[in-house]
Design a protein around this motif. Structure first.
Motif: not given
Length: 974
Positions: A685-691, A693-710
C-alpha cells in the motif's frame, strides 16, 4: 502495457493493484442507526460489482446481510429495516450494451426485514420498485411498482412472498375498493365543496392514458397488503395512520385517502384535472394537494416547460371536506399567483400550518401571436446576465416563493416574493428571516455577495428592514427564531440581529477573538473559521478561532474561551462535534441546537501531526478540554441515534480503509464494527508522512511524502507530484482504488512510485511564480534525500491543480511528463468565461481563488504573467490533458486553446474530451477508459513501459473511443 509486469521488488509477496481490484473494491455508504443506537446499517458498494447491505448489533456480533441492498431506513421502533435493492451489475451492463429502452432496463427493487433479532432476520424482496415511503413514526410502508416492461408482461412484477391480499386482481380496478364516483364530474372537487368550480368546456377530456404504476400499502410485521393500480403519486402520514394517493385513468384523476389499519378507502375528489404532490400532516388528519384544471384542456396553448396553474387544495381527513386555499390570486409574486410543484408542501409539526411555494403563472400567449425570436438581450444595467436567467429558468425552484397557510383560519400569507426571495422559518416563532441580494445582483459578478435583511411577520407577511447591504454570506436564523447570526469580513467579527426589535449586537471583537483565517492568501477579506451552532433556547452561540472554541452571548458581552486557550498553546484544533442523525430536513427547522446536555463533545486535530479524535468539556465554563481519544488517523464526523446511544465514526489512514468504529458518547476507546475490504492486506500500500521544506521566499512549508511498501532508501524511485493548493491536511486521507478523473495515488504507490503532495502558498497577483517556487522547492528537497531519480519525475493536477501543472510545465523543465485536468490557461479569456450558473468569472480572479486582485484593464501584465498560454514555447515536457465539452467550471475552450497552442509550437501533447461530461467524469465507462490511458502515459515515461499505441498514431474519427477496456475491469474475486 498497463504497468510493471510483476509486483514491485520493494513489496515482495504483495499484489499489484489492477483494474480488476478497482472494479470490486468496496466503499461504505448510507450509514444509519436506529433511534436508540442499538442497530447499525450501512451499504457496501463497489464501482462495478454487486454490493450488499449490512445490519449489525452494536452491542453484539449478530449481523444481517442482504445482496445488492443500499439506502437503508429503520422503522421508528428499530424493529424493521427497509432498503432499496440494486439490479445486478452484469444485467445493467448487458442492457447498456444492448441499448435497451428505459422500460426494459433493469430496475431497483425493495427489501424489508424484521431485525428485532438480527441473528434470525429474513428479508422480503420486491422486484421493480420505483419509490417507497416509510412512516416516520409508524410501521406503514407504501411503495410504487415500476410499469411492466412489455405489454405481454404481468400486470406488475412479482413480490416475494405474496399473500392473497397483496396479489393484483386479474382485472385491475381503476379505483380503490368500493369507490364508484360519478364519471361526469368535470373537476376534482367533491360535490359538497363550497369552493367555486373551475369552468370546463363540455368536451373536456381526461388524461387519455392510465398511470402505469401500481401502489402497494402494508404494515410492517403484518402478512397482508393492499394493491391499487394506476397510481401516479402518494404520501404516508408520519404516524402511519393514513396513506393518500392519486389514481389516474384514461377518463379522470381522483385522490384517495386510505386508513392503513382498517383499510377504509375514501375518494376526496375526482374529475378531469391533474392532481399532484399529496402530503399529509403528521397525524394524518389533514391532506394537502395540488390541482391543475387546465392540464388536459387542448384549447389552451402551453409553452414547453411552462409552469402549471396549480390550485392548493386542503382536505379534512375526518369529514372529507375540501377547501380551495389558493387559485390564481394576485400577490407580490405576480398577478396570477398559483401553487408551485417545484417543492412539495410541508406541514408544521403540529399540523396547524402548511408551508407551500407559490409562483406567478403568466397567461399563455394567444395562438395568433407571432413566433417568438429565440435570443438573449444583454442590457448593461441588468442585475443578472441573460445566461444566468436562462439557467435559472431551467430550474422550477427559481421563481417559487414561500407562503404559509393557516389551516384553522383558512388564510394564506405570502412570505417571500421576487423582491425578498429567501425566507426561513423557525418552528412556531412569530418572525421569519428574509434575505435579499436582489439590489446587488450585478455586484456579485466581480465583488462579493451583499444582503438586505428583513424581519417577516408570519401572521401578516409584513416586513421590516433590519439591516442593509451586509457583505459576505447571508445571516442565518437561530433554531428558536430569535436571532440571525452573521459574519462581517471587513470588521472580522461575528454579529447577531435580534428579530424582535432589529437590534444589532457585535458578539466578537477581533482584538479578543481572532475569528478570521490567519493564513488566508486570497485578494479579499479573509473568511471566518466557522460557527459552531446555538445552545438550546438560543441562549448562547459558539464560534471558532484558529484553534479554540468561544461561547458568545447573542446580545453581546465578553466572550468566554471555552477551551481556555489550550488549542493555541498546543496547536490543536478544537471544534464542536455534531453527530449526524436521521432527523429529516424541514422548512420549519433552520438549525438544531447543540450541547443539550453535559458532557460536551469536541473534535480535535493536532495541527502538527494531523492526529485526530475527541475531547470533552465538563461544563460551559472556561476549562482545558479533556482529550479522550487521539489517534494517528483521520477520525470522521460521528453518527448517533436520534435519541442517543453510542457513536459510530470512521478511522482512516492512507494505508487503512475508513471502516466504521463504535464508542461511547464520549469516546475513550473504539471497537471496529465493519470490515469492508479485508483483501487490502494482500496489497503493498505505501506509507504517508509529513516532511518540511522551505520555499524560495524563506517560508517554512509542509508536504506529504508517500513511499512504497518495502521502501529502500538506497534505490532510485520514480516520483509523481500531485498538486492542489494546500495538501498537508490530507495526510491520513485514504484513496479508494477506483477509476476516475484524477490519478489514483494508492495505485501509484503500489506500483513503486514515490508520491509528493506539497503545500503551496500564494502571493497575490503572482500565482504562477508562487506555484513554481513552492513545488520546485519541494521537489528539490525530496531529490536531495537521495532516493528519487530526478529524470523520472511526473506531475498531475486537476482544476486549480491543473492550472498549477500548466504554470510549472511552462516555467520549469524538471518533469519528465505531466497531466493537467480541466484547467485554466488563458486568464484574459477566462475572466469573461462562464460558470455553469451562467455568470462569468470576474470575481474569481479579482477576489477569489484566481488571486490576481485586479481587472485585466488595470493590470494586463498580471493576466499575461499568470497565463500559461503565453509561455507554451518554453514547454519541453510531454503533456496530457482531459478537458470535457460540458465543463461548467473551466470552459472547454481553455483546453482547446492550450492544446492547439502546444500543437502549433510543435510540442508533444495529447488531449481527451469526453462528450457530455462536466468538470469531473460521471459515467463509469468514461472513468475506466480515461484511467487506463492516464496510467499508461505515466508508466511509459516514468517506469519505462512500452509506448502505448494511442501515443504513436490516432485512429480514424469513425472508430474513436472503440478501444475495449471492459475486460480489464472484470471484478476481482477476493
Amino acid at each position: 502495457m498497463l504497468g510493471p509486469a510483476s509486483a514491485p521488488a520493494d513489496a515482495p509477496g504483495k499484489k499489484l493493484l489492477d483494474y480488476h481490484a478497482y472494479a470490486a473494491w468496496r466503499q461504505i455508504r448510507d450509514v444509519r442507526l436506529t433511534r436508540d443506537g442499538r442497530l447499525l446499517a450501512y451499504a457496501l458498494v463497489a464501482a462495478e460489482a454487486d454490493g450488499e447491505i449490512v445490519v449489525r448489533e452494536l452491542g453484539g456480533t449478530a449481523t444481517f446481510r442482504a445482496p445488492r441492498g443500499h439506502a437503508p431506513v429503520f422503522s421508528a421502533d428499530g424493529r424493521f429495516v427497509v432498503y432499496r435493492i440494486s439490479p445486478p451489475v452484469a444485467d445493467v451492463k448487458a442492457a447498456d450494451r444492448a441499448s435497451l429502452p428505459a422500460d426494459q432496463r433493469p430496475k431497483d427493487g425493495l427489501g424489508f426485514a424484521d431485525v428485532s433479532d438480527v441473528a434470525v432476520a429474513r428479508a422480503t424482496a420486491v422486484e421493480r420498485v420505483r419509490s417507497f415511503a416509510l412512516a416516520r413514526d409508524g410501521s406503514a410502508l407504501a411503495y410504487l411498482l415500476e410499469p411492466s416492461p412489455s405489454p405481454s408482461a404481468s400486470a406488475h412484477p412479482s413480490m416475494l412472498p405474496t399473500s392473497p391480499a397483496s396479489a393484483l386482481p386479474s382485472a385491475a380496478p381503476t379505483r380503490g375498493p368500493g369507490v364508484a364516483p360519478p364519471a361526469t364530474s368535470p373537476s376534482p372537487h367533491p360535490a359538497a365543496s363550497a369552493s367555486p368550480q373551475p369552468s370546463a368546456s363540455p368536451a373536456a377530456k381526461g388524461p387519455d392514458k392510465d398511470a402505469e404504476t401500481t401502489l402497494v400499502i402494508r404494515r410492517l410485521g403484518q402478512p397482508d397488503s393492499a394493491t391499487v393500480a394506476n397510481v401516479s403519486s402518494y404520501a404516508v402520514s408520519a404516524d402511519g395512520s393514513r396513506v393518500a394517493y392519486v389514481v389516474r385513468t384514461k377518463s379522470d384523476e381522483s385522490i384517495h385517502l386510505r386508513e392503513v389499519a382498517g383499510g377504509n378507502d375514501r375518494v376526496l375528489a375526482h374529475g378531469t384535472a391533474h392532481l399532484a404532490s399529496p402530503v399529509l400532516s403528521n397525524d394524518g388528519a389533514t391532506l394537502a394537494y395540488l390541482l391543475d384544471p387546465t392540464a388536459y384542456d387542448a384549447s389552451i396553448k402551453k409553452d414547453a416547460g411552462a409552469r402549471s396553474p396549480y390550485r392548493l387544495m386542503i382536505a379534512d381527513a375526518r369529514s372529507g371536506a375540501v377547501t380551495e386555499a389558493l387559485s390564481g390570486t394576485p400577490s407580490a409574486v405576480g398577478p396570477q399567483t398559483f401553487a408551485s410543484d417545484a417543492r412539495a408542501p410541508e406541514f408544521s409539526a403540529d399540523g396547524k400550518r402548511l408551508a407551500v411555494w407559490t409562483a406567478n403563472v403568466p397567461t399563455p400567449r394567444p395562438t395568433s401571436a407571432p413566433a417568438r425570436v429565440d435570443l438573449d438581450f444583454w442590457y448593461w444595467r441588468d442585475g443578472k446576465l441573460p445566461t444566468q436567467l436562462r439557467r435559472e429558468a431551467e430550474d422550477p425552484k427559481n421563481g417559487a416563493y414561500l407562503a404559509l397557510y393557516d389551516i384553522a383560519a383558512h388564510k394564506l400569507t405570502q412570505l417571500a416574493d421576487p423582491a425578498v426571495p429567501d425566507v426561513d422559518l423557525a418552528g412556531d416563532a412569530r418572525f421569519a428571516l428574509g434575505v435579499s441580494n436582489v439590489p446587488y445582483e450585478k455586484l456579485v459578478t466581480w465583488d462579493d455577495a451583499y444582503w438586505d435583511v428583513y424581519r417577516v411577520d408570519v401572521a401578516t407577511g409584513a416586513r421590516t428592514l433590519i439591516a442593509r447591504r451586509l457583505k459576505g454570506d447571508s445571516p442565518e436564523l437561530s433554531p428558536g427564531g430569535r436571532y440571525a447570526a452573521g459574519y462581517d469580513p471587513l470588521r472580522r467579527a461575528w454579529f447577531t440581529l435580534r428579530l424582535a426589535d432589529g437590534r444589532k449586537a457585535w458578539i466578537t471583537d477581533p482584538r479578543v477573538v481572532r475569528a478570521a483565517r490567519e493564513d488566508d492568501d486570497h485578494p479579499a477579506p479573509p473568511p471566518p473559521y466557522g460557527f459552531g451552532g446555538w445552545l438550546p433556547g438560543d441562549r448562547a452561540a459558539l464560534v471558532y478561532d484558529r484553534y479554540d472554541v468561544w461561547l458568545v452571548s447573542p446580545d453581546g458581552g465578553r466572550p468566554v474561551e471555552l477551551t481556555d486557550g489550550a488549542g493555541r498553546a498546543a496547536k490543536r484544533i478544537y471544534r464542536v462535534a455534531r453527530p449526524r442523525t436521521d432527523e429529516p430536513d424541514s422548512a420549519f427547522v433552520p438549525d438544531r441546537p447543540v450541547y443539550v446536555r453535559a458532557p460536551y463533545l469536541l473534535s480535535v486535530v493536532d495541527d502538527t501531526t494531523k492526529a485526530s479524535g475527541f475531547a470533552s468539556l465538563a461544563s460551559l465554563a472556561a476549562q482545558r478540554p479533556r482529550t479522550t481519544l487521539l489517534l494517528d488517523k483521520a477520525v470522521g464526523v460521528p453518527w448517533r441515534g436520534r435519541d442517543g446511544g453510542p457513536l459510530v465514526f470512521t478511522e482512516a489512514r492512507f494505508d487503512e480503509f475508513p471502516d466504521l468504529w463504535t464508542a461511547a458518547d464520549v469516546p475513550t476507546s473504539a471497537q471496529r464494527v465493519s470490515d469492508a475490504d479485508p483483501q487490502e492486506a494482500q496489497y503493498g500500500w505505501g506509507h504517508a508522512k509529513l516532511i518540511d521544506y522551505t520555499n524560495g521566499r524563506g517560508q517554512k512549508l509542509r508536504a506529504i511524502l508517500i513511499v512504497p511498501d518495502g521502501f529502500d532508501r538506497h534505490r532510485k524511485y520514480p516520483m509523481l507530484v500531485y498538486v492542489y493548493e494546500k495538501m498537508s491536511d490530507e495526510l491520513h486521507a485514504y484513496v479508494t482504488p477506483a477509476s476516475g478523473t484524477i490519478v489514483n495515488l494508492a495505485r501509484y504507490a503500489n506500483h513503486g512510485y514515490v508520491v509528493l503532495e506539497p503545500d503551496i502558498t500564494y502571493r497575490i497577483g503572482h500565482t504562477t511564480a508562487s506555484a513554481v517556487d513552492c513545488v520546485s522547492s519541494a521537489v528539490r528537497r525530496v531529490v536531495a534525500m537521495g532516493f528519487v531519480d530526478p529524470k523520472r519525475i511526473g506531475m498531475a493536477g486537476h482544476s486549480y491543480g491543473g492550472y498549477e501543472v500548466n504554470a510549472l510545465v511552462t516555467h520549469t523543465n524538471i518533469f519528465r511528463a505531466v497531466e493537467s485536468g480541466a484547467s485554466d490557461s488563458d486568464l484574459p479569456s477566462l475572466y469573461g468565461g462562464f460558470w455553469q450558473s451562467g455568470d462569468v468569472q470576474q470575481q474569481y480572479y479579482e477576489r477569489s481563488q484566481g488571486r490576481i486582485g485586479a481587472t485585466p484593464w488595470d493590470r494586463p501584465d498580471l493576466y499575461v504573467e499568470n497565463s500559461p498560454l503565453f509561455f507554451v514555447g518554453r514547454v519541453h515536457t510531454p503533456y496530457l490533458r482531459i478537458q470535457d465539452d460540458q465543463d461548467g467550471f473551466v470552459p472547454y475552450g481553455q483546453g482547446v486553446e492550450f492544446f492547439t497552442a502546444l500543437r502549433r509550437a510543435g510540442k508533444e501533447a495529447y488531449m481527451f474530451t469526453f462528450i457530455g461530461e462536466n468538470h469531473g467524469l460521471a459515467k463509469q465507462p468514461n472513468k475506466d477508459y480515461w484511467t487506463v490511458h492516464l496510467d499508461e502515459f505515466f508508466d511509459h515515461f516514468l517506469l519505462g513501459t512500452p509506448t502505448p499505441d494511442w501515443m504513436t498514431h490516432n485512429g480514424s474519427y469513425e472508430h474513436r473511443g472503440e478501444r475495449d477496456v471492459d475486460a480489464l475491469f472484470i471484478p476481482a474475486k477476493f
